[in-house]
Design an enzyme around this catalytic site. Structure first.
Site, PDB file in Angstrom:
ATOM      1  N   TYR A 145       0.852  -1.187   0.000  1.00  0.00           N
ATOM      2  CA  TYR A 145       0.000   0.000   0.000  1.00  0.00           C
ATOM      3  C   TYR A 145       0.885   1.233   0.000  1.00  0.00           C
ATOM      4  O   TYR A 145       1.815   1.331   0.800  1.00  0.00           O
ATOM      5  CB  TYR A 145      -0.886  -0.006   1.254  1.00  0.00           C
ATOM      6  CG  TYR A 145      -1.774   1.211   1.404  1.00  0.00           C
ATOM      7  CD1 TYR A 145      -2.768   1.486   0.465  1.00  0.00           C
ATOM      8  CD2 TYR A 145      -1.637   2.070   2.488  1.00  0.00           C
ATOM      9  CE1 TYR A 145      -3.590   2.595   0.618  1.00  0.00           C
ATOM     10  CE2 TYR A 145      -2.463   3.179   2.652  1.00  0.00           C
ATOM     11  CZ  TYR A 145      -3.436   3.436   1.708  1.00  0.00           C
ATOM     12  OH  TYR A 145      -4.254   4.526   1.870  1.00  0.00           O
ATOM     13  N   ASP A 240       9.289   2.747  -0.042  1.00  0.00           N
ATOM     14  CA  ASP A 240       8.224   3.404   0.712  1.00  0.00           C
ATOM     15  C   ASP A 240       8.406   3.011   2.176  1.00  0.00           C
ATOM     16  O   ASP A 240       8.004   1.923   2.589  1.00  0.00           O
ATOM     17  CB  ASP A 240       6.857   2.984   0.177  1.00  0.00           C
ATOM     18  CG  ASP A 240       5.716   3.605   0.975  1.00  0.00           C
ATOM     19  OD1 ASP A 240       5.990   4.237   2.027  1.00  0.00           O
ATOM     20  OD2 ASP A 240       4.553   3.450   0.553  1.00  0.00           O
ATOM     21  N   LYS A 268       4.085   9.053   8.935  1.00  0.00           N
ATOM     22  CA  LYS A 268       3.841   8.462  10.257  1.00  0.00           C
ATOM     23  C   LYS A 268       4.839   8.950  11.316  1.00  0.00           C
ATOM     24  O   LYS A 268       4.678  10.065  11.813  1.00  0.00           O
ATOM     25  CB  LYS A 268       3.773   6.937  10.122  1.00  0.00           C
ATOM     26  CG  LYS A 268       2.601   6.562   9.197  1.00  0.00           C
ATOM     27  CD  LYS A 268       2.191   5.129   9.123  1.00  0.00           C
ATOM     28  CE  LYS A 268       0.876   5.026   8.352  1.00  0.00           C
ATOM     29  NZ  LYS A 268       0.867   4.153   7.223  1.00  0.00           N
TER      30      LYS A 268
HETATM   31  C1  LIG Z   1       0.308   4.660   5.822  1.00  0.00           C
HETATM   32  C2  LIG Z   1       1.083   4.387   4.603  1.00  0.00           C
HETATM   33  C3  LIG Z   1       1.023   5.242   3.486  1.00  0.00           C
HETATM   34  C4  LIG Z   1       0.054   6.382   3.404  1.00  0.00           C
HETATM   35  O1  LIG Z   1       0.286   7.359   4.353  1.00  0.00           O
HETATM   36  P1  LIG Z   1      -0.909   8.393   4.686  1.00  0.00           P
HETATM   37  O2  LIG Z   1      -0.280   9.360   5.641  1.00  0.00           O
HETATM   38  O3  LIG Z   1      -2.000   7.556   5.304  1.00  0.00           O
HETATM   39  O4  LIG Z   1      -1.331   9.016   3.423  1.00  0.00           O
HETATM   40  C5  LIG Z   1       1.867   4.998   2.436  1.00  0.00           C
HETATM   41  N1  LIG Z   1       2.720   3.967   2.448  1.00  0.00           N
HETATM   42  C6  LIG Z   1       2.799   3.113   3.486  1.00  0.00           C
HETATM   43  C7  LIG Z   1       3.791   1.999   3.460  1.00  0.00           C
HETATM   44  C8  LIG Z   1       1.969   3.279   4.595  1.00  0.00           C
HETATM   45  O5  LIG Z   1       2.032   2.412   5.600  1.00  0.00           O
END
Ligand SMILES: *Cc1c(COP(=O)(O)O)cnc(C)c1O
Length: 428
Positions: A145, A240, A268
């Site tokens: 994701y 990511d 995060k």
């Molecule tokens: C949470 C997450 C996102 C998206 O971040 P948001 O602040 O919710 O837009 C993207 N990549 C990874 C791996 C994530 O865990």
């Protein structure tokens, strides 16, 4: 039974005025049944709901709360910053300090641009990768994701997977036509894609440790392979690390595994619980961004002083590395305890863990990709979730999410959790 009258009444109103009653889909508890509770306070490893129930929290606001909820250093930093102004739209010193901390912590990052969410970070990173390489295709993996970016919302795990909608309505096929989706941990499919499209592939984006379809680890040599094949084809390797950044080590998953990606995305933890994202990498790539280069990217609230103050306070608390030792040890104790609880109850589980991140799949075989993850028994998970909630333990309301331990958890909290699991596993 927990009392829930206040949360119920809030949820009824919320459903009138907010789609599904929530501002992000997984919060609605659809995968586990029942209605969500409404949080009114969180401190250290504990969350309190509107009815006065308290829970040991393993969601940690989905990853950011590595120091636990409302750590003193963050609360103070935000209060102090707020007194001086909540937003300037003019460069401020906290942005410089944040960039310095990120660049010093993550060797592959020479320059970093702040934005407001993980979604913005990945969206901007792939735009930049395309602008830099002058190529269009991006490889992503099933179950990874990267936020709700149109072109990456294919087999995207997390909320989409939980709701059984791996793809979203409203995304024209043209928008994903340049996205190549492959199974994770499979070398041959990546080789095949490069053999066919090598000259058109701008980069590979991946969660180095996929944690949005539960949690599974890269097989030995897999990340090295991705590093080599992208370098051979002048494509970019984009990690990511929105979840793993500053979580698995100060230098994230790349530090843990010793891999140097071309670009990295963060979110995060670096926001300390405020809305933040960031993307960074080699200076040569980052310099293609406006105002120096032709790739446009911007944000009214990017580098916001409150968010920077919170993030800086968290990163400064992580620099000496002691937090990682503590949460790694607690993670081990929790996994061992849950394994014993499951064995005692005769329940088949796969306890997958790296550092302070873990997932308990109700499955018979180890999980290496999304297809394996889909073999897990989601009805059993739902019963486990509800049972644990009754016992005062809050885990993510989906089989396809990871759990997090913070520096504010302690042996007593872990013991209580294992005792709850020992009881609940026998009933599911
Ligand atoms: C949470 C997450 C996102 C998206 O971040 P948001 O602040 O919710 O837009 C993207 N990549 C990874 C791996 C994530 O865990």
């Amino acid at each position: 039974m927990r009392s829930s009258a206040e949360s119920q009444s809030l949820f009824e109103k919320a459903q009138q005025w907010i789609p599904g009653g929530v501002n992000s889909p997984v919060r609605a508890f659809r995968a586990v049944g029942g209605n969500p509770f409404f949080a009114v306070r969180a401190s250290r490893a504990t969350v309190w709901d509107a009815d006065g129930n308290e829970y040991i929290d393993y969601v940690g606001t989905w990853g950011p709360a590595i120091l636990g909820h409302a750590p003193g250093v963050v609360v103070e930093a935000v209060q102090k910053a707020a007194e001086h102004g909540t937003s300037f739209g003019i460069p401020n010193p906290l942005e410089v300090r944040m960039a310095e901390l990120v660049v010093n912590a993550v060797p592959s990052v020479e320059k970093v641009r702040m934005c407001n969410s993980g979604t913005e970070a990945t969206m901007s990173a792939i735009r930049l990768a395309r602008g830099f390489t002058k190529r269009n295709k991006i490889i992503k993996f099933e179950g990874c994701y990267h936020g709700h970016v149109d072109s990456l919302l294919v087999k995207a795990g997390s909320g989409a997977l939980t709701l059984g909608q791996p793809d979203s309505a409203g995304v024209p096929a043209e928008f994903t036509s340049q996205t190549i989706v492959l199974p994770f941990n499979d070398v041959e499919s990546v080789r095949g894609a490069f053999a066919e499209h090598g000259r058109d592939i701008a980069g590979i984006i991946l969660e180095p440790v996929p944690a949005n379809a539960g949690l599974y680890l890269p097989r030995g040599g897999y990340l090295e392979f991705l590093r080599d094949i992208t370098a051979e084809h002048d494509s970019l390797l984009i990690f990511d690390e929105v979840m793993t950044g500053f979580r698995l080590s100060l230098a994230g998953a790349q530090g843990h595994f010793g891999i140097t990606p071309d670009m990295s995305c963060f979110g995060k933890i670096i926001g300390g619980g405020l809305p933040v994202g960031a993307f960074g990498g080699r200076a040569e790539i980052m310099d293609c961004l406006a105002p120096d280069g032709p790739v446009y990217q911007a944000g009214t609230l990017s580098g916001n002083p409150l968010a920077m103050a919170a993030g800086v306070a968290v990163l400064e608390a992580l620099v000496d590395g002691s937090v990682y030792k503590k949460i790694e040890a607690l993670g081990q104790t929790l996994s061992d305890g849950l394994a014993k609880a499951a064995a005692a109850a005769g329940v088949s589980v796969q306890l997958q863990r790296i550092g302070s991140m873990s997932c308990c799949y109700f499955a018979d075989a180890p999980v290496y990709n999304m297809t394996d993850a889909m073999q897990s028994d989601r009805d059993r998970f739902a019963k486990y979730f509800q049972g644990m909630l009754e016992e005062g333990v809050y885990i993510a309301p989906s089989q396809f999410e990871a759990g997090f331990i913070s520096a504010a958890h302690d042996e007593a909290a872990i013991e209580k959790t294992v005792a709850a699991a020992t009881k609940v596993m026998k009933t599911i």
